[in-house]
Design a protein around this motif. Structure first.
Motif, PDB file in Angstrom:
ATOM      1  N   LYS A 170      -4.747  34.130 -26.692  1.00  0.00           N
ATOM      2  CA  LYS A 170      -5.211  35.004 -25.484  1.00  0.00           C
ATOM      3  C   LYS A 170      -3.833  35.551 -24.769  1.00  0.00           C
ATOM      4  O   LYS A 170      -2.515  35.018 -24.786  1.00  0.00           O
ATOM      5  CB  LYS A 170      -6.112  34.478 -24.539  1.00  0.00           C
ATOM      6  N   ALA A 171      -3.846  36.704 -24.386  1.00  0.00           N
ATOM      7  CA  ALA A 171      -2.722  37.489 -23.496  1.00  0.00           C
ATOM      8  C   ALA A 171      -3.257  38.708 -22.856  1.00  0.00           C
ATOM      9  O   ALA A 171      -4.147  39.142 -23.257  1.00  0.00           O
ATOM     10  CB  ALA A 171      -1.517  37.788 -24.754  1.00  0.00           C
ATOM     11  N   ALA A 172      -2.504  39.010 -21.821  1.00  0.00           N
ATOM     12  CA  ALA A 172      -2.538  40.128 -21.087  1.00  0.00           C
ATOM     13  C   ALA A 172      -1.364  40.612 -20.553  1.00  0.00           C
ATOM     14  O   ALA A 172      -0.477  39.608 -20.039  1.00  0.00           O
ATOM     15  CB  ALA A 172      -3.769  39.912 -19.961  1.00  0.00           C
ATOM     16  N   LYS A 220      -1.825  25.455 -18.232  1.00  0.00           N
ATOM     17  CA  LYS A 220      -1.669  24.408 -19.274  1.00  0.00           C
ATOM     18  C   LYS A 220      -2.928  23.541 -19.228  1.00  0.00           C
ATOM     19  O   LYS A 220      -3.622  23.324 -20.085  1.00  0.00           O
ATOM     20  CB  LYS A 220      -0.595  23.594 -19.417  1.00  0.00           C
ATOM     21  N   THR A 221      -3.252  23.138 -17.824  1.00  0.00           N
ATOM     22  CA  THR A 221      -4.217  22.237 -17.706  1.00  0.00           C
ATOM     23  C   THR A 221      -5.566  22.952 -17.775  1.00  0.00           C
ATOM     24  O   THR A 221      -6.736  22.320 -18.357  1.00  0.00           O
ATOM     25  CB  THR A 221      -4.417  21.558 -16.284  1.00  0.00           C
ATOM     26  N   ARG A 222      -5.870  24.197 -17.313  1.00  0.00           N
ATOM     27  CA  ARG A 222      -7.151  25.022 -17.481  1.00  0.00           C
ATOM     28  C   ARG A 222      -6.588  26.399 -17.195  1.00  0.00           C
ATOM     29  O   ARG A 222      -6.058  26.829 -16.470  1.00  0.00           O
ATOM     30  CB  ARG A 222      -7.850  24.561 -16.363  1.00  0.00           C
ATOM     31  N   PHE A 223      -6.931  27.260 -18.264  1.00  0.00           N
ATOM     32  CA  PHE A 223      -6.497  28.563 -18.374  1.00  0.00           C
ATOM     33  C   PHE A 223      -7.558  29.300 -17.584  1.00  0.00           C
ATOM     34  O   PHE A 223      -8.492  29.989 -18.100  1.00  0.00           O
ATOM     35  CB  PHE A 223      -6.337  29.061 -19.820  1.00  0.00           C
ATOM     36  N   ASN A 224      -7.355  29.389 -16.413  1.00  0.00           N
ATOM     37  CA  ASN A 224      -8.243  29.952 -15.525  1.00  0.00           C
ATOM     38  C   ASN A 224      -7.568  30.195 -13.950  1.00  0.00           C
ATOM     39  O   ASN A 224      -6.715  29.604 -13.726  1.00  0.00           O
ATOM     40  CB  ASN A 224      -9.500  29.052 -15.194  1.00  0.00           C
ATOM     41  N   VAL A 255      -0.223  37.741  -7.255  1.00  0.00           N
ATOM     42  CA  VAL A 255      -1.745  38.451  -7.473  1.00  0.00           C
ATOM     43  C   VAL A 255      -1.772  38.962  -8.985  1.00  0.00           C
ATOM     44  O   VAL A 255      -2.771  38.778  -9.609  1.00  0.00           O
ATOM     45  CB  VAL A 255      -1.332  39.642  -6.616  1.00  0.00           C
ATOM     46  N   LEU A 256      -0.537  39.278  -9.399  1.00  0.00           N
ATOM     47  CA  LEU A 256      -0.697  40.028 -11.031  1.00  0.00           C
ATOM     48  C   LEU A 256      -0.900  39.017 -11.904  1.00  0.00           C
ATOM     49  O   LEU A 256      -1.445  39.128 -12.817  1.00  0.00           O
ATOM     50  CB  LEU A 256       0.715  40.600 -11.048  1.00  0.00           C
ATOM     51  N   THR A 257      -0.224  37.606 -11.798  1.00  0.00           N
ATOM     52  CA  THR A 257      -0.586  36.594 -12.572  1.00  0.00           C
ATOM     53  C   THR A 257      -2.074  36.284 -12.617  1.00  0.00           C
ATOM     54  O   THR A 257      -2.610  36.074 -13.686  1.00  0.00           O
ATOM     55  CB  THR A 257       0.190  35.348 -12.235  1.00  0.00           C
ATOM     56  N   ASP A 262      -7.218  36.474 -15.672  1.00  0.00           N
ATOM     57  CA  ASP A 262      -8.610  37.080 -15.836  1.00  0.00           C
ATOM     58  C   ASP A 262      -8.787  38.095 -16.938  1.00  0.00           C
ATOM     59  O   ASP A 262      -9.746  38.066 -17.681  1.00  0.00           O
ATOM     60  CB  ASP A 262      -8.974  37.570 -14.414  1.00  0.00           C
ATOM     61  N   ALA A 263      -7.703  38.869 -17.129  1.00  0.00           N
ATOM     62  CA  ALA A 263      -7.754  40.062 -18.048  1.00  0.00           C
ATOM     63  C   ALA A 263      -7.825  39.246 -19.570  1.00  0.00           C
ATOM     64  O   ALA A 263      -8.554  39.692 -20.418  1.00  0.00           O
ATOM     65  CB  ALA A 263      -6.624  41.069 -17.702  1.00  0.00           C
ATOM     66  N   ALA A 264      -6.582  38.351 -19.607  1.00  0.00           N
ATOM     67  CA  ALA A 264      -6.916  37.555 -20.986  1.00  0.00           C
ATOM     68  C   ALA A 264      -8.031  36.967 -21.363  1.00  0.00           C
ATOM     69  O   ALA A 264      -8.579  36.766 -22.306  1.00  0.00           O
ATOM     70  CB  ALA A 264      -5.579  36.570 -20.870  1.00  0.00           C
ATOM     71  N   ASN A 265      -8.645  36.283 -19.936  1.00  0.00           N
ATOM     72  CA  ASN A 265      -9.998  35.837 -20.317  1.00  0.00           C
ATOM     73  C   ASN A 265     -11.341  36.765 -20.614  1.00  0.00           C
ATOM     74  O   ASN A 265     -12.400  36.147 -20.676  1.00  0.00           O
ATOM     75  CB  ASN A 265     -10.452  34.666 -19.219  1.00  0.00           C
TER      76      ASN A 265
END
Length: 268
Positions: A170-172, A220-224, A255-257, A262-265
């Motif tokens: 995933k990426a954004a 890394k622990t949770r991509f959220n 903020v952007l991170t 969110d966008a990657a998800n």
């Protein structure tokens, strides 16, 4: 402009030989960085070596598990490429956010990386995706290649030929741009890879592009994006100018991170 001699090599080897033979020669492809400086008489290279007519240097293709983009591929070509859009859509979106249509139809990925402007977009993608920057002499990881503001590890006779991007899970890329120049006031590229997560920031660092390891460890622990609650980036070492203070840029990074995750998800 000052007087200069124009060279149009047919191969990368010819271009490299011209660099060796002609002291203070400069490479040019799109010319969006060098030509304005020359017009202002702030630079006067005696020789210009044009890479834009070398066949095969602008290709875009998949090789194994990597997306390979030739050095003279223009931003508009990367943005519109079906291959890029299918494999790394975040990279296509990034290319589509660069400058304006005139810049996107002339500027090249190799020129952007070689110039290493601290507000450029591609360095963040390279660092986050763990790209390999291939030259006529060697292969370089972003950590080796980027050496600070407008500085890279390229040698005087070295030419970028292509960039290899491993395809992430995933990426954004999210960019807060200067409305006048459209450069990144802050840009954040987030990539979830097979073995780790990377968060790369452009536009904010006083020493150029950098990674935010605290955010990476949390993700890394949770991509959220919720795992980033309570985390922030210190303002020390960030740019401060008339467009935004270091504290403002630190806030933007956080903020952007979150928005990039969110966008990657797939969240709006």
């Amino acid at each position: 402009m000052y007087e200069f001699k124009y060279h149009r090599p047919a191969t990368v080897r010819q271009a490299a030989n011209l660099l060796v033979k002609n002291e203070d020669a400069k490479l040019i492809a799109g010319g969006h960085t060098l030509l304005p400086v020359m017009k202002q008489r702030l630079a006067n290279p005696p020789h210009l070596i044009d890479l834009s007519h070398i066949q095969g240097l602008d290709g875009i293709e998949m090789k194994g598990r990597s997306l390979v983009i030739g050095a003279t591929a223009r931003h508009a070509e990367v943005a519109a490429s079906p291959i890029v859009g299918e494999t790394i859509p975040a990279l296509a979106e990034l290319a589509g956010l660069i400058g304006d249509p005139a810049v996107r139809h002339k500027g090249t990925i190799g020129g952007s990386l070689a110039n290493n402007d601290p507000t450029a977009d591609y360095p963040a993608a390279c660092l986050a995706l763990g790209a390999t920057i291939v030259t006529n002499k060697r292969r370089l990881k972003p950590e080796e290649f980027f050496q600070g503001l407008f500085t890279t590890s390229l040698e005087s006779d070295e030419i970028i030929t292509r960039v290899m991007f491993p395809v992430p899970k995933k990426a954004a890329y999210i960019k807060f741009r200067n409305q006048a120049s459209r450069y990144a006031l802050v840009g954040v590229f987030v990539a979830r890879r097979a073995s780790d997560v990377r968060v790369a920031v452009t536009g904010a660092g006083s020493d150029g592009v950098f990674r935010v390891t605290a955010f990476e460890e949390a993700l890394k622990t949770r991509f959220n994006s919720k795992v980033l609650d309570g985390l922030s980036v210190p303002a020390d070492g960030l740019n401060s100018d008339l467009h935004g203070s270091a504290e403002y840029r630190a806030h933007l990074i956080s903020v952007l991170t979150r928005r990039a995750v969110d966008a990657a998800n797939g969240k709006a």
